[in-house]
Design a protein around this motif. Structure first.
Motif, short mmCIF file in Angstrom:
data_model
loop_
_atom_site.label_atom_id
_atom_site.label_comp_id
_atom_site.label_asym_id
_atom_site.label_seq_id
_atom_site.Cartn_x
_atom_site.Cartn_y
_atom_site.Cartn_z
N ASP B 195 -66.84 -36.95 62.26
CA ASP B 195 -68.05 -36.94 62.91
C ASP B 195 -68.13 -36.19 64.45
OD1 ASP B 195 -66.96 -38.90 64.13
OD2 ASP B 195 -68.36 -40.38 63.61
N ASN B 196 -67.09 -35.43 64.58
CA ASN B 196 -66.74 -34.81 66.15
C ASN B 196 -67.66 -33.68 66.08
OD1 ASN B 196 -65.56 -33.45 67.94
ND2 ASN B 196 -64.03 -32.68 66.78
N PRO B 197 -68.38 -33.75 67.32
CA PRO B 197 -69.53 -32.48 67.63
C PRO B 197 -68.89 -31.47 68.24
CG PRO B 197 -69.76 -34.28 69.14
CD PRO B 197 -68.74 -34.81 68.06
N PHE B 198 -67.42 -31.95 68.83
CA PHE B 198 -66.98 -30.71 69.59
C PHE B 198 -66.04 -29.71 68.71
CE2 PHE B 198 -67.78 -34.24 72.86
CZ PHE B 198 -68.34 -33.55 73.77
N MET B 199 -65.91 -28.61 69.50
CA MET B 199 -65.23 -27.67 68.89
C MET B 199 -63.81 -27.29 69.61
SD MET B 199 -66.94 -26.14 66.39
CE MET B 199 -68.56 -26.45 65.93
N ALA B 200 -62.81 -26.90 69.04
CA ALA B 200 -62.89 -26.27 67.77
C ALA B 200 -62.78 -27.17 66.51
CB ALA B 200 -61.73 -25.20 67.70
N VAL B 215 -74.16 -35.71 68.76
CA VAL B 215 -74.52 -35.16 70.24
C VAL B 215 -73.12 -35.39 71.07
CG1 VAL B 215 -75.77 -35.36 72.30
CG2 VAL B 215 -76.86 -34.82 70.22
N GLY B 216 -72.77 -34.40 71.79
CA GLY B 216 -71.56 -34.56 72.72
C GLY B 216 -72.25 -34.61 74.15
N GLY B 269 -76.37 -39.23 63.69
CA GLY B 269 -75.00 -39.58 63.49
C GLY B 269 -74.59 -40.47 64.72
N ILE B 270 -73.91 -39.76 65.68
CA ILE B 270 -73.18 -40.41 66.59
C ILE B 270 -73.46 -39.71 68.03
CG2 ILE B 270 -71.49 -41.46 65.19
CD1 ILE B 270 -70.60 -38.65 67.30
N VAL B 324 -71.66 -44.89 68.21
CA VAL B 324 -70.66 -43.97 69.17
C VAL B 324 -69.69 -43.29 68.00
CG1 VAL B 324 -70.77 -44.91 71.48
CG2 VAL B 324 -68.90 -45.58 70.02
N GLY B 325 -69.11 -42.27 68.32
CA GLY B 325 -67.70 -41.64 67.53
C GLY B 325 -67.28 -40.41 68.06
N GLY B 326 -66.84 -39.53 67.08
CA GLY B 326 -66.37 -38.27 67.43
C GLY B 326 -65.08 -38.48 68.17
#
Lengths: 89, 451
Positions: B195-200, B215-216, B269-270, B324-326
């Motif tokens: 569930d990671n919103p960050f790239m890459a 959301v990050g 999501g998170i 929370v997550g990611g």
């Protein structure tokens, strides 16, 4: 729905009148006003009710910012929920 | 009732301290898009993502206007493409290019999920999928790829680690005229999260619902600013200041996440509690560490300061969000953080210290330029070291290094935008090719057997 209006810039006459006139023209009701001079700079915070406003929040925000440019102040109009979320548990 | 100072504090955070929502990332399952040919699958993926993400950018723009807080990136993550293309892996690139088209047409900044999960073993279709990565990254602009090569439960797939060293090199070679920029869009994980919103590294996990919004948040500048007010505080008090600040930042993220999900007809999501820097001055994680009392990031004490920061951010953030997550932690990408760039330029921080720092924060060796002639086996060894840290410590670790073609230590490479610029850092010259060449699986640690 409530929004927060913040106005900041160099102090001069008529700022409150100009901002209030803008809000009245958009059918926005002022609920609370707090104004002070911080280090020679004008700082005003308003809590307003936009439930019966003549335009959407996004448009109000854009127009408030445009008014700010016109009268030489920084004006922001934002959804009040952001401030409630950040400052209350 | 809100008081004036609280309101002005928030306005100042946005105007002067770079408080922003770094990304609203829509996760979309494309598992149901598999058809009998790659062409038909690519068309189905295109239609599916176009339809579901259609309103993402205008919705984020409206939220940004209404709440008066910038939303820097609008992103999409999809189910790992290797799964969708399992029946015709050599043609996976068709789906990758279709996704890149969607991103361009909808104004989405980055789209992640050109990914494979091979932490325990590499299936035949996955081995073929990996070979498509360099060309697809060279031909696309906004598509991001990630590969999970290890986990605390399964161990480290060293065959995959060996392969990824070669894939990273090839990706750099195919984008040589742009400083190897393809590698900025390729990350190798251990313990990748779904569930990671960050790239890459974003992809939409198979355990996720159809469409979710993650959301990050960001705000290193806000934390640094808050610490400026307590120059003499001991570290217990400094941690408290960071916690309180992280709480406020995260609350803004939670609000935007819930509202975005509701308007987009997706699940919330998170919120990812990460402090994500940008190359802009006043938006640096390194400068927070220096505010805590380090002369320059990279000196002795850096790991301890980062551990404090990372923990305080999590504690403040957890209180502020219902889910929370990611990756949730402080990011230390070298090219994307002005404090890191300047420290690296002066030779004050190197790969060894960065590796130590990744033991106590998210996520890993990130956005690090290394000499173009670095052997693939050395890159694999860097990946193996980082994966071992993640595996043993039950945390996500990652490697995103760029062997910049034609550049050597001391040269600089410019990627532009959020990707920033990086001085080329030295790697250890010793040869690890025999170790990497052994292949196999590094067994999972004994403490992984929890059942």
């Amino acid at each position: 729905m409530r929004a927060v209006v913040t106005v900041a810039g160099t102090d001069r006459k008529g700022v409150i009148a100009e901002v209030s006139a803008f809000l009245a023209a958009k059918n926005v009701n002022i609920l609370d006003v707090s104004q002070t001079i911080l280090g020679g700079r004008f700082a005003m915070v308003m809590i307003v009710d936009i439930s019966e406003a003549s335009e959407t929040l996004a448009l109000l925000a854009e127009h408030a910012s445009a008014l700010g440019k016109e009268i030489g102040m920084d004006i922001r109009l934002q959804h009040a929920d952001l401030f409630d979320a950040m400052h209350t548990v | 009732m809100l008081n004036r100072n609280q309101i002005l504090e928030t306005v100042e955070m946005v105007e002067k301290e770079h408080l922003d929502i770094r990304t609203v990332t829509m996760g979309i399952s494309i598992l149901s898009c598999t058809r009998e040919t790659a062409e038909k699958t690519a068309a189905a993926v295109y239609d599916c993502v176009m339809k579901r993400a259609e309103k993402l950018v205008p919705t984020a723009q409206a939220l940004s206007l209404e709440y008066g807080i910038p939303i820097v990136n609008k992103r999409v993550s999809v189910t790992p493409v290797s799964l969708v293309c399992a029946a015709f892996p050599e043609e996976s690139g068709l789906v990758g290019r279709a996704l890149d088209r969607v991103a361009k047409e909808l104004g989405i900044d980055f789209l992640g999920g050109y990914s494979a999960l091979i932490h325990k073993g590499t299936a035949d279709y996955e081995a073929k999928f990996l070979q498509t990565i360099p060309a697809v990254l060279a031909e696309t602009e906004r598509l991001c790829a990630s590969v999970n090569v290890g986990s605390s439960r399964s161990g480290i797939n060293m065959d995959a680690v060996g392969e990824m060293g070669r894939i990273v090199k090839e990706t750099a070679a195919l984008t040589a005229e742009r400083g190897g920029i393809g590698c900025c869009k390729l990350v190798v994980f251990c313990n990748a999260v779904e569930d990671n919103p960050f790239m890459a590294g974003a992809f939409h996990g198979v355990g996720e619902a159809d469409t979710v919004v993650n959301v990050g948040v960001s705000g290193p500048g806000v934390v640094q600013h808050a610490l400026k007010f307590v120059p003499g505080a001991d570290l217990t008090d400094a941690a408290e200041v960071i916690k309180r600040t992280a709480f406020k930042i995260t609350r803004a993220g939670q609000l935007i996440a819930k509202e975005a999900a509701s308007r987009l007809g997706a699940r919330f999501g998170i919120v990812d509690l990460s402090l994500a820097p940008t190359p802009a001055r006043g938006d640096s994680v390194a400068h927070i560490l220096e505010e805590l009392g380090l002369e320059t990031v990279g000196c002795h004490g850096t790991t301890a300061a980062l551990a404090l920061l990372n923990d305080a951010v999590k504690k403040g953030g957890v209180m502020a969000s219902s889910r929370v997550g990611g990756l949730s932690g402080a990011f230390i990408p070298v090219s994307e953080d002005i404090g890191m760039i300047e420290s690296a330029e002066r030779g004050m921080i190197g790969l060894d210290k960065l590796e130590a720092m990744t033991c106590v924060c998210s996520v890993g060796l990130d956005m690090i330029a290394i000499p173009g002639d670095t052997p693939a086996s050395t890159i694999s060894a860097i990946i193996a070291d980082e994966a071992a840290i993640g595996m043993v410590n039950n945390k996500t670790t990652a490697v995103r290094v760029i062997p910049v073609p034609g550049k050597k230590v001391g040269d600089e490479v410019q990627f532009g935008g959020l990707l920033g610029r990086a001085p080329v850092m030295p790697v250890h010259p010793g040869d690890a090719s025999k170790f990497i060449g052994r292949g196999g699986l590094i067994p999972a640690p004994i403490h992984s057997f929890k059942n």
